[in-house]
Structure formats: structure tokens, C-alpha cells
Enzyme design. Structure first.
Site, short mmCIF file in Angstrom:
data_model
loop_
_atom_site.label_atom_id
_atom_site.label_comp_id
_atom_site.label_asym_id
_atom_site.label_seq_id
_atom_site.Cartn_x
_atom_site.Cartn_y
_atom_site.Cartn_z
N ASP A 49 -6.35 -0.18 -3.51
CA ASP A 49 -6.38 0.38 -1.82
C ASP A 49 -7.26 -1.44 -1.22
OD1 ASP A 49 -6.12 3.02 -1.93
OD2 ASP A 49 -7.97 3.29 -2.36
N CYS A 84 -0.87 5.18 -2.91
CA CYS A 84 -1.06 4.77 -3.89
C CYS A 84 0.24 5.43 -4.84
CB CYS A 84 -1.71 5.46 -4.81
SG CYS A 84 -3.49 5.23 -4.04
N ASP A 303 -2.26 -1.86 -4.55
CA ASP A 303 -1.70 -0.66 -4.47
C ASP A 303 -0.61 -0.86 -3.04
OD1 ASP A 303 -3.72 0.37 -3.96
OD2 ASP A 303 -2.81 2.18 -5.53
N ASN A 304 -1.84 -1.19 -2.29
CA ASN A 304 -2.07 -0.17 -0.56
C ASN A 304 -3.01 -0.98 -0.38
OD1 ASN A 304 -2.79 2.28 -1.41
ND2 ASN A 304 -3.93 2.10 -0.14
#
Ligand SMILES: *[C@@H]1O[C@H](CO)[C@@H](O)[C@H](O)[C@H]1NC(C)=O
Ligand SMILES: *[C@@H]1O[C@H](CO)[C@@H](O)[C@H](O)[C@H]1NC(C)=O
Ligand SMILES: *[C@@H]1O[C@H](CO)[C@@H](O)[C@H](O)[C@H]1NC(C)=O
Ligand SMILES: *[C@@H]1O[C@H](CO)[C@@H](O)[C@H](O)[C@H]1NC(C)=O
Ligand SMILES: *[C@@H]1O[C@H](CO)[C@@H](O)[C@H](O)[C@H]1NC(C)=O
Length: 562
Positions: A49, A84, A303-304
Site C-alpha cells: 500500500d 493487494c 503492491d498498490n
């Protein structure tokens, strides 16, 4: 196999992660092979994140000094699904989520069980790298719904050594649970270190099985840092006017209590990242001390992304806005220019092809992405688009029970398809939601995505609007964007990289700009439009409207022939 619990996540990162890594390195060294004949090593660091847009990378000096300044910053790097597990599965397989059908964090649409059901446990990056002679190691969070119950049914394939964080304790900063498997390594290696910072802390069992996501918990020595830092007050931070479509447009403006909490949440993320920053520093030091740094590529990403307060959103991801889809990507290694910045549009599905390229392995035909030009000698196909997909709920993070009664709801029907497009003279985001709402932002004039240009009444021909894109009317531009999205939402392999050649195989159309030529107006005007029949929580084909575009088989004379 043994489960053990570490006293704290960051201790675990500093302890377990480093010791797995150290064992890997020691064995590598004990083999004592000459490095000159061996393929390069690859170290992949994936945070959880971590945003680019909220400036988190300004607070990690070691990562800057050790990776970014020693390599290349890919400043237009995007994830293709801002959640995720789907994003990680796309990274590990090199496929868009519509080609993995791992679209959520839990079954039935996602999570580790879905990854296994779809056959990817036999068919993903570490397995391919082992086949190519790599020894592979992993420490940290792999996927969601990879749990203390299911970790052995089956075990994750493809890693010579692993140390996985398991649910429901994955994000439990003070009670993280690792599951370890160590084999003796040798020669070249591929190591992934995936700490959960700066993801929210998750208390699994409070409120009777409803997990609560609180601000991340930093190491004690970092707890008091950045006291004056607040979320950057960009134009889209808690704006006076609502923005976006669907549930986002209905969010109330946040009051001071909520804004203060969001600032606290933001600081907690930066503090939690300090542990990662120190971890990266020690990883690089160990490579250096072992005389392995010169033959190792280091890839740093997340992941993001994450939003906090933009568009009045509570902390979270799952949206298609810049904050959620842009993530850091720094790569250093042999042949990579130091301190350089690259504008090429790159995505997470490009990472597996990139790692193949670095390892000297021929690309797979089922890769939906293409290798990133990490060195100047690289000349593979590039793309100007990012296919962004999402299915299911909009997830809210943060412990809002501290602020108001009952916390905040989850938002259903957060299902959408988008295309992010960055080409010469244009910078666009176009999305179609499952309730058939649309968004179009021109980021060259509206970088914070506050002014939806999509007309309330859509024309098929030229429209009256004064807004133009590359000198063409909005409806003409939208007809191209929509057709592009129609191809991308079901593309596979090379069609994901060269979508215009699906639409116009005989023409020399390579970009949105090319496709805007007025000769193609009627062709694009006739295309079926991306639409949904209903909102579903997963990739249910029947809900997803037209799948196949018209194809111009006869080049410019398409109209004549039809
Ligand atoms: C901490 O994690 C262990 C599993 O590793 C679990 O058995 C225990 O109940 C957890 N403790 C709390 C307080 O959640
Ligand atoms: C790593 O695993 C692969 C695949 O099982 C195996 O061929 C290789 O020998 C292993 N490496 C080491 C150092 O055990
Ligand atoms: C601020 O907003 C929250 C969430 O909407 C609400 O629960 C709380 O009562 C508000 N606080 C004040 C002081 O208005
Ligand atoms: C979500 O979508 C479903 C199916 O399209 C619809 O029945 C439902 O009313 C929607 N819910 C909300 C909250 O919009
Ligand atoms: C994706 O998986 C879901 C859940 O198993 C299933 O219902 C759906 O049909 C699958 N979608 C496609 C396109 O195969």
C-alpha cells in the site's frame, strides 16, 4: 514446517527477513563460484500500500540513497488493479486480472485458494525462475487468505526458502505470524522481501470477526517522527465540491476531527516505513559486504498505492485515481544508469517480463506485459496505456469508531474498468463503472482528477462542447478511448501490448493519436460501447456487456465494405 510468532512485525522484518536473506547469501558465498559467468541476482522489495502520489518516498532516505540514486526511477509506473492480492497475482504471473480471475483478497473471487485453484501455484514467476536455474527466496506477505489453516494445502511452490506472513495475523503489527521453510541455497538467487508496512494494522478478531484496520504501528524509536507532517493539501484533498462518480461523489466533506485522524494515519504510515527504510539499508549493506552488489539487480516497488482524504475518501485503495494506481518503482543494477528518471509508461504486469529479461530468459507468450527498458540497450515494444480493472467493494481503512459511531461502511459496486493513457500531448484517464457511469479526466489540465469531462448526454458524432482533445471533439476522443478499453478489458498476451492492431490490423495505427484521424470517425462511431449489465463482485462474464470490438479488416475503406 513450523509456525512461529514474532514479537512485532518490524522486529520480524529485521529479524526473520534478514536472517533468511543472510542464510541465502552465506550459502551463495560458500559455493564461491566466479560471478562473471553467473546470471545476475535479483532482489525484489515489495512494500504494501505504499503511495507515490502522497510523497511517501520523500521520507525514506536510505531507499533514495541505496536504490533510487543508484538506479532509475520509473515515474510513470502503475498497478493494474489497486488491491493487494489481485495486484500481486498480476505481478507474479505477468497477466492482467481478467486473465488470472484472481480479482479479490478472499475466495470465491480471490486470495491464495483462488490462486491455487487457477493453477498458478505451478505456473508463476518463482517456478519459472527455478526452471531457469535460479534459487528463489521469499520473506513477508505473499497473498491474502494465505492462512495458518491453509498454508500446507498446498504449500506455495517455487521458493527454495520462504518465510511467509500468514493470515489472519499478516497485518497484525504486534502479533505477526510467520511460517518458515529453509533449504540450503547456492549460486544465483532471486529474493523477495515483502514487509507489510505501511499497510494498516489489522486486528483480526475485534468486533466479533469483523477486522478493524487501524493506523500502522511503527517501531518505538520511530513513533515520534514527523509530528508536523500532514497529508499534502493538494487540490483534491477534501475538496469543497464533490468529485468522481458513483459512491465517491456522495461522500460528505470531512470535518476537522476526521481530517486530524487522517493526518495521524498518514504520519503513522511514514513512521512505519522507517523500518522498511532501515531494512533496505541493511539488505544493501549485506550485499555490499558479501561483494555481490555489483551482480545484483534491486527492484523496489509496492503492491498498490493509497489515498487519504483525496476526493473526500477515507484512507484506502481500490480506486482508479492516481493516488491508488501509481506506485514507486526504483531499479538499480548492472547497466542501469545511476540517478536517472524514466518517463516510459510501465505497469506491474511488466515486472515478470522485466525479471525474465534481466535473467536472460525468453518471454512467455502468456505475458500480458512487456519488459521495461531498464538499460539503454533495451528496445522491446512499449505501450502508452495502462489497463486498470477492479471488481467488488470499495474498502475503507482506519478506525473510525474512534470518531463516530459504527465506523464507516464498505461500498459495494466498486466495479469498474479504466484506461490510463500517457502519450505525446495527452494525459488521460477514462473509466466505465458497472452502473454505466463514466469518467474522463484530462490530467494535462486537471492533474487532480476533479473535473469529469464525460458529457451528461453522449453524442455519437461531433458535439457542441468546447473541450477538445488533440483538436478533436470529446465524443470523437471518447469513441477511441472506449474502443481501446473494449479491447483491453479482455486482451490476452500481445493484444494487451498492441491493442490498436486488434481494432485496425491493416492500418499503421499505434497510438491514440493515430486513431484520432478523422478517416476513422465512422469506424469508431460504430463500435459497441463498453458497458455492464449489472454490478457483480467478481469477473462474471455475463455481467460485462460487449466483449468483442468491430475490426477494420479493410483498412481505411472499412465503411465502404460494411
Ligand atoms: C497471536 O498469533 C497466534 C498465532 O501465531 C495466535 O494463536 C494468537 O491467538 C494471537 N494472539 C492474539 C492476541 O491475537
Ligand atoms: C532450488 O529448488 C530447485 C527446484 O526444486 C532445485 O532444482 C534447486 O536445486 C534448489 N536449489 C538448492 C540450492 O537447493
Ligand atoms: C465528524 O464526522 C464524523 C464522521 O462523519 C462524525 O461521526 C463526527 O460526529 C463529526 N464530528 C464533529 C465534531 O462534527
Ligand atoms: C449494486 O448493484 C446491484 C446490481 O447491479 C444493485 O442491485 C444494487 O442496488 C447496487 N447497490 C448499490 C448500493 O448501489
Ligand atoms: C471467475 O471466477 C468466478 C468465481 O469462481 C466465476 O464465477 C467466474 O465465472 C470466473 N470468470 C471467468 C470469466 O471465468
Amino acid at each position: 514446517m513450523k509456525l512461529f510468532t514474532a514479537a512485532s512485525l518490524l522486529v520480524a522484518v529485521e529479524g526473520a527477513a534478514i536472517s533468511s536473506f543472510q542464510n541465502a547469501l552465506q550459502s551463495v558465498l560458500s559455493v564461491g563460484q566466479s560471478r562473471s559467468n553467473t546470471p545476475p541476482n535479483i532482489l525484489l522489495v515489495i512494500t504494501d500500500d505504499q503511495d507515490l502520489e502522497l510523497d511517501s518516498v520523500a521520507y525514506t532516505p536510505h531507499i533514495t540513497r541505496r536504490i533510487r540514486d543508484k538506479g532509475t526511477f520509473f515515474r510513470n509506473h502503475f498497478v493494474t488493479t489497486a488491491l493487494c492480492c489481485p495486484s500481486r497475482v498480476s505481478l507474479w504471473t505477468g497477466r492482467q486480472a481478467h486473465n488470472t480471475n484472481v480479482t479479490d483478497v478472499h475466495p470465491p473471487y480471490g486470495g491464495y485458494p483462488k490462486f491455487v485453484d487457477r493453477g498458478f501455484n505451478e505456473n508463476f514467476l518463482p517456478v519459472w525462475l527455478q526452471e531457469a536455474g535460479y534459487n528463489t527466496y521469499y520473506t513477508g506477505k505473499l497473498f491474502n487468505a494465505h492462512t495458518v489453516e491453509n498454508y500446507h494445502s498446498p504449500h506455495v511452490n517455487g521458493f527454495n526458502g520462504s518465510d511467509f506472513l500468514l493470515d489472519p495475523y499478516t497485518y497484525s503489527y504486534l502479533n505477526s505470524t510467520y511460517q518458515r521453510n529453509q533449504d540450503p541455497p547456492r549460486t544465483t538467487f532471486f529474493v523477495t522481501v515483502a514487509p507489510v508496512a505501511p499497510h494498516s494494522n489489522v486486528e483480526p478478531d475485534v468486533l466479533g470477526n469483523v477486522p478493524i484496520m487501524t493506523a500502522p504501528i511503527p517501531l518505538a524509536r520511530h513513533r515520534h517522527l514527523f509530528e508536523d507532517v500532514t497529508v499534502p493539501r493538494t487540490e483534491n484533498f477534501n475538496p469543497d465540491e464533490p468529485s468522481g462518480v458513483s459512491w465517491i461523489r456522495n461522500l460528505p466533506q470531512q470535518n476537522q476531527t476526521v481530517v486530524d485522524y487522517n493526518d495521524h494515519f498518514y504520519r503513522s504510515r511514514l513512521r512505519a516505513l522507517q523500518g522498511v527504510d532501515e531494512l533496505v539499508d541493511s539488505l544493501v549493506s549485506r550485499l555490499e559486504e558479501s561483494d555481490m552488489l555489483d551482480n545484483t539487480y534491486i527492484i523496489y516497488t509496492s503492491d498498490n498505492g493509497f489515498h487519504i482524504g483525496q476526493h473526500r475518501l477515507p484512507p484506502g485503495k481500490t480506486c482508479g485515481y492516481e493516488e491508488d494506481i501509481r506506485v514507486p518503482l526504483f531499479i538499480r543494477g548492472p547497466g542501469i544508469p545511476e540517478g536517472s528518471v524514466q518517463d516510459a509508461v510501465t505497469t506491474h504486469i511488466d515486472l515478470a517480463p522485466t525479471i525474465f529479461d534481466i535473467a536472460g530468459i525468453a518471454p512467455r507468450s502468456d505475458f500480458d506485459g512487456t519488459a521495461i527498458p531498464v538499460t539503454s540497450s533495451f528496445s522491446g515494444p512499449r505501450h502508452e496505456h495502462v489497463t486498470v480493472e477492479y471488481w467488488g467493494r470499495g474498502v475503507v481503512e482506519g478506525d473510525f469508531s474512534a470518531i463516530g459511531p459504527g465506523g464507516l461502511p464498505l461500498f459495494p459496486n466498486n466495479t469498474y474498468k479504466s484506461v490510463r493513457l500517457l502519450g505525446e500531448g495527452y494525459n488521460l484517464y477514462y473509466s466505465v463503472w458497472c452502473n454505466n457511469e463514466h469518467e474522463l479526466y484530462d490530467l494535462s489540465t486537471d492533474p487532480y482528477q476533479l473535473h469529469n469531462l464525460y458529457p451528461t448526454h453522449m453524442h455519437r458524432g461531433d458535439d457542441e462542447s468546447e473541450t477538445q482533445i488533440l483538436g478533436r471533439s470529446l465524443s470523437r476522443a471518447i469513441s477511441r478511448l472506449d474502443a481501446l478499453l473494449l479491447v483491453l478489458k479482455s486482451c490476452q498476451g500481445v493484444t494487451c501490448i498492441r491493442p490498436w492492431s486488434v481494432l485496425q490490423p491493416q492500418d499503421s495505427v499505434r497510438s491514440f493519436r493515430d486513431a484520432l484521424d478523422e478517416d476513422f470517425d465512422s469506424f469508431y462511431g460504430e463500435q459497441p460501447r463498453v458497458s455492464f449489465d449489472w454490478c457483480d463482485a467478481g469477473y462474471v462474464l455475463e455481467a460485462e456487456g460487449p466483449q468483442v470490438p468491430l475490426t477494420s479488416r479493410y483498412g481505411l475503406s472499412w465503411d465502404v465494405w460494411v
